[in-house]
Design a protein around this motif. Structure first.
Motif, PDB file in Angstrom:
ATOM      1  N   PRO A 215       8.650 141.446 -25.126  1.00  0.00           N
ATOM      2  CA  PRO A 215       7.870 140.336 -25.676  1.00  0.00           C
ATOM      3  C   PRO A 215       7.038 140.816 -26.867  1.00  0.00           C
ATOM      4  O   PRO A 215       6.491 141.920 -26.842  1.00  0.00           O
ATOM      5  CB  PRO A 215       6.982 139.901 -24.516  1.00  0.00           C
ATOM      6  N   VAL A 216       6.997 139.999 -27.914  1.00  0.00           N
ATOM      7  CA  VAL A 216       6.231 140.320 -29.109  1.00  0.00           C
ATOM      8  C   VAL A 216       5.518 139.071 -29.600  1.00  0.00           C
ATOM      9  O   VAL A 216       5.860 137.953 -29.208  1.00  0.00           O
ATOM     10  CB  VAL A 216       7.132 140.885 -30.246  1.00  0.00           C
ATOM     11  N   THR A 217       4.558 139.257 -30.473  1.00  0.00           N
ATOM     12  CA  THR A 217       3.892 138.149 -31.151  1.00  0.00           C
ATOM     13  C   THR A 217       4.093 138.344 -32.642  1.00  0.00           C
ATOM     14  O   THR A 217       3.730 139.386 -33.196  1.00  0.00           O
ATOM     15  CB  THR A 217       2.387 138.109 -30.815  1.00  0.00           C
ATOM     16  N   LEU A 218       4.681 137.355 -33.283  1.00  0.00           N
ATOM     17  CA  LEU A 218       4.924 137.399 -34.722  1.00  0.00           C
ATOM     18  C   LEU A 218       3.708 136.815 -35.424  1.00  0.00           C
ATOM     19  O   LEU A 218       3.291 135.698 -35.116  1.00  0.00           O
ATOM     20  CB  LEU A 218       6.187 136.617 -35.067  1.00  0.00           C
ATOM     21  N   ASP A 219       3.139 137.572 -36.349  1.00  0.00           N
ATOM     22  CA  ASP A 219       1.926 137.126 -37.035  1.00  0.00           C
ATOM     23  C   ASP A 219       2.126 135.803 -37.761  1.00  0.00           C
ATOM     24  O   ASP A 219       1.293 134.916 -37.698  1.00  0.00           O
ATOM     25  CB  ASP A 219       1.455 138.190 -38.030  1.00  0.00           C
ATOM     26  N   ARG A 220       3.268 135.692 -38.472  1.00  0.00           N
ATOM     27  CA  ARG A 220       3.481 134.521 -39.319  1.00  0.00           C
ATOM     28  C   ARG A 220       4.961 134.174 -39.338  1.00  0.00           C
ATOM     29  O   ARG A 220       5.807 135.031 -39.593  1.00  0.00           O
ATOM     30  CB  ARG A 220       3.009 134.828 -40.731  1.00  0.00           C
ATOM     31  N   VAL A 221       5.277 132.896 -39.079  1.00  0.00           N
ATOM     32  CA  VAL A 221       6.644 132.384 -39.185  1.00  0.00           C
ATOM     33  C   VAL A 221       6.575 131.127 -40.043  1.00  0.00           C
ATOM     34  O   VAL A 221       5.841 130.196 -39.722  1.00  0.00           O
ATOM     35  CB  VAL A 221       7.245 132.067 -37.799  1.00  0.00           C
ATOM     36  N   ALA A 222       7.339 131.133 -41.141  1.00  0.00           N
ATOM     37  CA  ALA A 222       7.317 129.980 -42.045  1.00  0.00           C
ATOM     38  C   ALA A 222       8.729 129.461 -42.262  1.00  0.00           C
ATOM     39  O   ALA A 222       9.682 130.226 -42.422  1.00  0.00           O
ATOM     40  CB  ALA A 222       6.692 130.369 -43.381  1.00  0.00           C
ATOM     41  N   LEU A 223       8.838 128.141 -42.268  1.00  0.00           N
ATOM     42  CA  LEU A 223      10.074 127.444 -42.581  1.00  0.00           C
ATOM     43  C   LEU A 223       9.714 126.356 -43.574  1.00  0.00           C
ATOM     44  O   LEU A 223       9.161 125.321 -43.197  1.00  0.00           O
ATOM     45  CB  LEU A 223      10.701 126.854 -41.314  1.00  0.00           C
ATOM     46  N   GLY A 224       9.982 126.636 -44.837  1.00  0.00           N
ATOM     47  CA  GLY A 224       9.597 125.696 -45.880  1.00  0.00           C
ATOM     48  C   GLY A 224       8.090 125.529 -45.889  1.00  0.00           C
ATOM     49  O   GLY A 224       7.349 126.512 -45.881  1.00  0.00           O
ATOM     50  N   PRO A 225       7.605 124.278 -45.829  1.00  0.00           N
ATOM     51  CA  PRO A 225       6.161 124.043 -45.880  1.00  0.00           C
ATOM     52  C   PRO A 225       5.454 124.291 -44.545  1.00  0.00           C
ATOM     53  O   PRO A 225       4.235 124.256 -44.464  1.00  0.00           O
ATOM     54  CB  PRO A 225       6.075 122.564 -46.253  1.00  0.00           C
ATOM     55  N   VAL A 226       6.224 124.537 -43.497  1.00  0.00           N
ATOM     56  CA  VAL A 226       5.672 124.674 -42.152  1.00  0.00           C
ATOM     57  C   VAL A 226       5.417 126.151 -41.867  1.00  0.00           C
ATOM     58  O   VAL A 226       6.328 126.972 -41.925  1.00  0.00           O
ATOM     59  CB  VAL A 226       6.653 124.104 -41.110  1.00  0.00           C
ATOM     60  N   THR A 227       4.155 126.480 -41.574  1.00  0.00           N
ATOM     61  CA  THR A 227       3.794 127.856 -41.235  1.00  0.00           C
ATOM     62  C   THR A 227       3.111 127.868 -39.879  1.00  0.00           C
ATOM     63  O   THR A 227       2.205 127.092 -39.620  1.00  0.00           O
ATOM     64  CB  THR A 227       2.845 128.453 -42.296  1.00  0.00           C
ATOM     65  N   ASP A 228       3.586 128.763 -39.023  1.00  0.00           N
ATOM     66  CA  ASP A 228       2.991 128.937 -37.703  1.00  0.00           C
ATOM     67  C   ASP A 228       2.481 130.370 -37.590  1.00  0.00           C
ATOM     68  O   ASP A 228       3.073 131.299 -38.127  1.00  0.00           O
ATOM     69  CB  ASP A 228       4.034 128.679 -36.603  1.00  0.00           C
ATOM     70  N   ARG A 229       1.385 130.532 -36.871  1.00  0.00           N
ATOM     71  CA  ARG A 229       0.794 131.862 -36.669  1.00  0.00           C
ATOM     72  C   ARG A 229       0.885 132.233 -35.193  1.00  0.00           C
ATOM     73  O   ARG A 229       0.908 131.373 -34.322  1.00  0.00           O
ATOM     74  CB  ARG A 229      -0.662 131.853 -37.104  1.00  0.00           C
TER      75      ARG A 229
END
Length: 193
Positions: free
Chosen positions: A141-155
């Motif tokens: 299990p890991v935690t990704l600091d930042r995931v972006a798809l186009g205008p959508v960014t999740d932390r």
């Protein structure tokens, strides 16, 4: 040029020379007609070489890519020739390609993609287990600091790194559930927030 490419080129030149010599000998009487045929075959040969050299550009133009409509909060993914939907996400600043897998409960990275996203191999602990079509595999299990798809960014996105061999990272339901609407229609997968 590598040795194999040089050998292939020499082979093609010799083969072309043999065919040309045979053609000239066989058609000694009609040299004008032979010149026309030779010019036609030469143009066909050059066209094949040009198409081969430009194939990457042609393929990119002919095969549709993912489309982002930022003002509408919509992303459209075309169905690939293999029947799957692929998406490129920006993960911790690195573009990573995923296959959309509604049968996967979570986002799962290959070890190579995890390394590209800045996750250190020696910091991964493969203590959890996932059931796949090929049986159980160990995951970290890991935690990704930042995931972006186009205008959508999740932390701080939860994901897993697969300990086994995997040809492609999977975009599973834990990430897809973040979208308000998911629709498959007309050869496109549409994601909206």
């Amino acid at each position: 040029m590598t040795g194999d490419q040089t050998a292939s080129l020499i082979y093609l030149v010799l083969l072309g020379g043999v065919i040309l010599t045979w053609y000239v000998v066989a058609n000694r009487g009609g040299l004008g007609k032979m010149a026309q045929h030779l010019a036609a075959w030469g143009l066909i040969f050059l066209g094949v070489i040009a198409a081969y050299g430009l194939w990457a550009d042609i393929r990119q133009t002919v095969m549709p890519q993912q489309s982002v409509f930022a003002e509408e909060g919509r992303i459209e993914l075309p169905r690939a020739p293999d029947g799957h939907y692929y998406v490129t996400l920006d993960v911790n600043g690195q573009p990573l390609r995923f296959v959309v897998d509604t049968g996967a409960s979570a986002m799962v990275l290959t070890q190579e993609d995890a390394a590209r996203a800045g996750l250190q191999q020696d910091e991964l602990f493969f203590f959890s287990e996932a059931m796949t079509a090929n049986g159980a595999v160990q995951t970290a299990p890991v935690t990704l600091d930042r995931v972006a798809l186009g205008p959508v960014t999740d932390r701080n996105v939860r994901a897993y790194v697969n300990s086994g061999e995997m040809s492609q990272s999977l975009l599973g339901m834990s990430y897809l559930d973040r979208f308000a609407r998911i629709e498959i229609s007309g050869g496109k997968l549409v994601l909206e927030r």
